[in-house]
Design a protein around this motif. Structure first.
Motif, short mmCIF file in Angstrom:
data_model
loop_
_atom_site.label_atom_id
_atom_site.label_comp_id
_atom_site.label_asym_id
_atom_site.label_seq_id
_atom_site.Cartn_x
_atom_site.Cartn_y
_atom_site.Cartn_z
N ILE A 171 0.84 -1.21 0.00
CA ILE A 171 0.00 0.00 0.00
C ILE A 171 0.87 1.26 0.00
O ILE A 171 0.65 2.19 -0.78
CB ILE A 171 -0.97 -0.03 1.20
N LEU A 172 1.90 1.25 0.85
CA LEU A 172 2.82 2.38 0.91
C LEU A 172 3.42 2.64 -0.47
O LEU A 172 3.44 3.77 -0.97
CB LEU A 172 3.94 2.03 1.91
N GLY A 173 3.90 1.56 -1.09
CA GLY A 173 4.55 1.69 -2.40
C GLY A 173 3.59 2.19 -3.45
O GLY A 173 3.94 3.08 -4.24
N ILE A 174 2.38 1.65 -3.48
CA ILE A 174 1.43 2.05 -4.52
C ILE A 174 0.98 3.49 -4.32
O ILE A 174 0.88 4.26 -5.28
CB ILE A 174 0.22 1.08 -4.56
N VAL A 175 0.75 3.87 -3.06
CA VAL A 175 0.33 5.26 -2.81
C VAL A 175 1.40 6.22 -3.32
O VAL A 175 1.10 7.22 -3.98
CB VAL A 175 0.06 5.49 -1.30
N ALA A 176 2.66 5.89 -3.06
CA ALA A 176 3.75 6.77 -3.53
C ALA A 176 3.77 6.82 -5.05
O ALA A 176 4.07 7.86 -5.64
CB ALA A 176 5.09 6.28 -2.99
N VAL A 177 3.44 5.69 -5.68
CA VAL A 177 3.45 5.66 -7.15
C VAL A 177 2.35 6.55 -7.74
O VAL A 177 2.57 7.28 -8.71
CB VAL A 177 3.27 4.20 -7.66
N VAL A 178 1.17 6.52 -7.14
CA VAL A 178 0.03 7.21 -7.75
C VAL A 178 -0.14 8.66 -7.28
O VAL A 178 -0.86 9.43 -7.93
CB VAL A 178 -1.30 6.45 -7.54
N LEU A 179 0.52 9.03 -6.18
CA LEU A 179 0.35 10.39 -5.65
C LEU A 179 0.57 11.49 -6.70
O LEU A 179 -0.26 12.41 -6.78
CB LEU A 179 1.30 10.60 -4.47
N PRO A 180 1.64 11.43 -7.48
CA PRO A 180 1.85 12.52 -8.45
C PRO A 180 0.66 12.73 -9.39
O PRO A 180 0.27 13.87 -9.65
CB PRO A 180 3.09 12.08 -9.23
N TYR A 181 0.04 11.64 -9.86
CA TYR A 181 -1.10 11.77 -10.76
C TYR A 181 -2.23 12.53 -10.07
O TYR A 181 -2.88 13.40 -10.63
CB TYR A 181 -1.62 10.40 -11.18
N MET A 182 -2.48 12.15 -8.82
CA MET A 182 -3.57 12.77 -8.07
C MET A 182 -3.27 14.25 -7.83
O MET A 182 -4.14 15.10 -8.00
CB MET A 182 -3.72 12.02 -6.74
N ILE A 183 -2.03 14.54 -7.43
CA ILE A 183 -1.67 15.93 -7.15
C ILE A 183 -1.85 16.79 -8.39
O ILE A 183 -2.46 17.86 -8.34
CB ILE A 183 -0.21 16.01 -6.65
N LEU A 184 -1.36 16.30 -9.54
CA LEU A 184 -1.42 17.10 -10.75
C LEU A 184 -2.86 17.33 -11.21
O LEU A 184 -3.22 18.42 -11.64
CB LEU A 184 -0.61 16.44 -11.87
N THR A 185 -3.70 16.27 -11.10
CA THR A 185 -5.10 16.43 -11.51
C THR A 185 -5.81 17.43 -10.61
O THR A 185 -6.49 18.34 -11.09
CB THR A 185 -5.83 15.08 -11.44
N LEU A 186 -5.65 17.27 -9.29
CA LEU A 186 -6.32 18.17 -8.35
C LEU A 186 -5.80 19.59 -8.51
O LEU A 186 -6.58 20.55 -8.45
CB LEU A 186 -6.10 17.70 -6.91
N GLN A 187 -4.49 19.72 -8.71
CA GLN A 187 -3.91 21.05 -8.84
C GLN A 187 -4.57 21.82 -9.98
O GLN A 187 -4.95 22.99 -9.81
CB GLN A 187 -2.41 20.95 -9.09
N SER A 188 -4.73 21.16 -11.13
CA SER A 188 -5.28 21.90 -12.28
C SER A 188 -6.74 22.28 -12.02
O SER A 188 -7.18 23.34 -12.45
CB SER A 188 -5.13 21.10 -13.56
N VAL A 189 -7.48 21.43 -11.29
CA VAL A 189 -8.87 21.77 -11.01
C VAL A 189 -8.96 22.91 -10.00
O VAL A 189 -9.73 23.86 -10.17
CB VAL A 189 -9.63 20.53 -10.50
#
Lengths: 306, 274
Positions: A171-189
């Motif tokens: 879970i730790l590893g996967i969260v770290a992998v996907v965090l950038p995608y989430m940050i970038l999507t939320l940032q633009s919104v």
């Protein structure tokens, strides 16, 4: 507008030579053929194989049967694999969304000259690849890893704590992998939500918590839905992280799919696994987005009624 | 998030920043640790290290699986990028400039490789290659062309996205002016359109290269003895142990990709395209 002289170069050149036929749109053909030949056709073949029958001696017998799909849903082991995958994916999506929001908010509202450097810093871990990052987690979480070294040095534990090859590590590893995608999507919104909207709410007496809950959150819900969908899909298909951090005992769908081809060589069942993975991802994403969208809709109605 | 109340607002700001910093560090932690342990002067990783050395980098490059993996990945990424960016850019140009019937559908189709999970696409290509090998008597698995054809799929969606974006923002008045001043359509394309597309093309090339170079899932079943890409070689090694040698290999990949990202940021602001 109507007098536009510039017919795009290649199309125009061809029009002069050929008989009123423009070659311009034809530029799309090579790429399309390539995608059809090396993605479309292979996917069709894989689906065809999923309807075949497996025989240990003859390998694969031509048939049209649903038995591979039925076997999956009647075998507790594979139901368990799918269950683990869905649980990990859902949990990681929620954690990533919660963790990404503060970063995305600060990035979106930042006017610092370091902003673009910070965005690069968010993209960078995403680009270095999952294997490299899994290696980093292995160095951190192993019995002789950094985390255990700190725990022992501070005297919290005397024996190393088992962190590697646990669901926690995955879970730790996967969260770290996907965090950038989430940050970038939320940032633009969040960037598209005017700062003045927040200020207006604050000036009307709303505290930060109320501004967040009643203004920021509803307005950024489309971003949460888009980012959540993307992240959930990535989690469902994770391969390197569960293999390296979960170990052989911890099975998710993508490694199970690989095993069917690389170890068991049961192609029909492996093919069925591939389509079950994609179908369940699609169905769960649709359910998730519909639920969230409905909630957004209700909120709008509530707000209008007030 | 803080409790409501203007007096506590600074506390809220502080908490927000603290959480964001923690999340940032969390993302960087694995990358940092890989680079750190690659310098440890010991075979078996333990903390704190006995000392530091660069010896593992030489060791990593002298190991055939990594040296060859590096070359294979580089070749595959370079060739796939050239093919993918040429085809993808042509397709993007056609789709943006000629709004023909079905161009929307084609656009979706070309973004398709982003939608199909890498592991599924890799599996599908694997069974497809076996079928092709039987039908055509040409090898596809464990060959350079087999890997390249697969990796071109990774580069096309990125290229279509990035080049379309750069074409949409392009001022057509420039081209019209050039044409009105007597430039032939080909000259307009070569001297006006193409230079204006350049940032998009550069970004597409670099991103395509990175996507191909770091790809694991698609390649997993397509590699074979003697033709293993670097990420697959790293995965095979990591399934048994983590040591400074593999960390050195990973660090080299980090440095290469970091450098490519910084170069592409000079052409197109990454904050605008991702």
């Amino acid at each position: 507008m109507a007098l536009t002289v510039t017919a795009p170069a290649i199309g125009a050149g061809e029009r002069r030579a050929g008989a009123g036929f423009s070659l311009g749109p034809a530029l799309v053909i090579p790429a399309t053929l390539l995608v059809l030949a090396f993605l479309g056709a292979p996917m069709a073949l894989l689906f065809r194989y999923s309807l075949n029958r497996y025989s240990p001696r003859e390998f694969m017998i031509d048939a049209v049967t649903a038995e591979n799909y039925i076997r999956f849903f009647t075998d507790p082991y594979f139901i368990g694999v799918l269950g683990t995958t869905v649980q990990v994916a859902a949990f990681c999506t929620v954690v990533a969304t919660l963790a990404a929001f503060p970063v995305a908010y600060l990035l979106a509202r930042s006017q610092s000259r370091w902003k673009s450097a910070l965005v690069i810093a968010v993209v960078f871990p995403l680009m270095v690849g999952n294997v490299v990052r899994a290696a980093g987690w292995m160095a951190l979480l192993g019995n002789d890893g950094a985390v255990n070294a700190v725990l022992r040095w501070t005297g919290i534990v005397s024996e190393p704590v088992r962190l590697m090859y646990t669901p926690f590590a995955v879970i730790l590893g996967i969260v770290a992998v996907v965090l950038p995608y989430m940050i970038l999507t939320l940032q633009s919104v969040i960037e598209s939500i005017g700062r003045d909207v927040e200020e207006a709410a604050a000036n009307l007496g709303a505290g930060p918590m109320v501004v967040f809950r009643r203004v920021l959150l509803p307005l950024s819900l489309p971003g949460i839905i888009a980012g959540g969908t993307l992240v959930f899909i990535l989690c469902m298909n994770a391969y390197a992280t569960p293999v390296l951090l979960g170990g052989p005992q911890f099975k998710m769908m993508a490694p199970a799919l690989y095993d069917q081809f690389a170890r068991t060589t049961n192609w029909p069942f492996g093919a069925a696994l591939a389509f079950i993975l994609m179908a369940s991802t699609l169905i769960l994403t649709l359910i998730g987005t519909t639920l969230l969208a409905r909630r957004m809709h209700h909120r709008r109605i509530d707000a209008a009624a007030r | 998030m803080p409790a409501a109340g203007p007096g506590r607002r600074w506390l809220g700001r502080f908490a927000l920043r603290a959480v964001a910093t923690v999340v940032f560090c969390f993302m960087f932690l694995p990358v940092f640790f890989v680079a750190w342990i690659s310098l440890f002067d010991q075979q078996i990783v333990s903390f704190p290290p006995d000392g530091y050395t660069f010896a593992w980098y030489a060791n990593a490059l002298s190991r055939p699986e990594f040296a060859r993996g590096f070359v294979t990945s580089f070749q595959v990424a370079a060739v796939a990028t050239v093919i993918g960016v040429s085809l993808g850019a042509a397709a993007a140009y056609a789709i943006v400039r000629f709004r023909f019937a079905g161009s929307g559908t084609l656009n979706t189709l070309l973004l398709g490789p982003l939608v199909v999970p890498g592991i599924v696409a890799g599996t599908a290509l694997y069974v497809y290659y076996v079928a092709l090998e039987n039908a055509l008597d040409v090898d596809f698995r464990a060959t350079l062309h087999g890997l390249v054809l697969g990796h071109v799929l990774l580069t096309i969606p990125w290229t279509v996205r990035l080049v379309s974006a750069s074409l949409v923002g392009l001022d057509r008045a420039m081209e019209e002016a050039a044409a009105n001043l007597g430039a032939s359509p080909l000259t307009v394309f070569r001297r006006v359109t193409l230079p204006m597309m350049r940032p998009g093309l550069v970004a597409a090339s670099l991103f395509s290269f990175i996507q191909s170079f770091e790809n694991l899932e698609l390649s997993l079943l397509l590699v074979g003895p003697g033709r293993i890409t670097l990420p697959v070689a790293m995965l095979n090694y990591l399934e048994f142990r983590i040591d400074p040698t593999i960390a050195a290999v990973a660090t080299m990949q980090i440095v290469i990709i970091g450098a490519l990202m910084l170069i592409s940021d000079r052409f197109v602001k990454l904050s605008r395209i991702v």
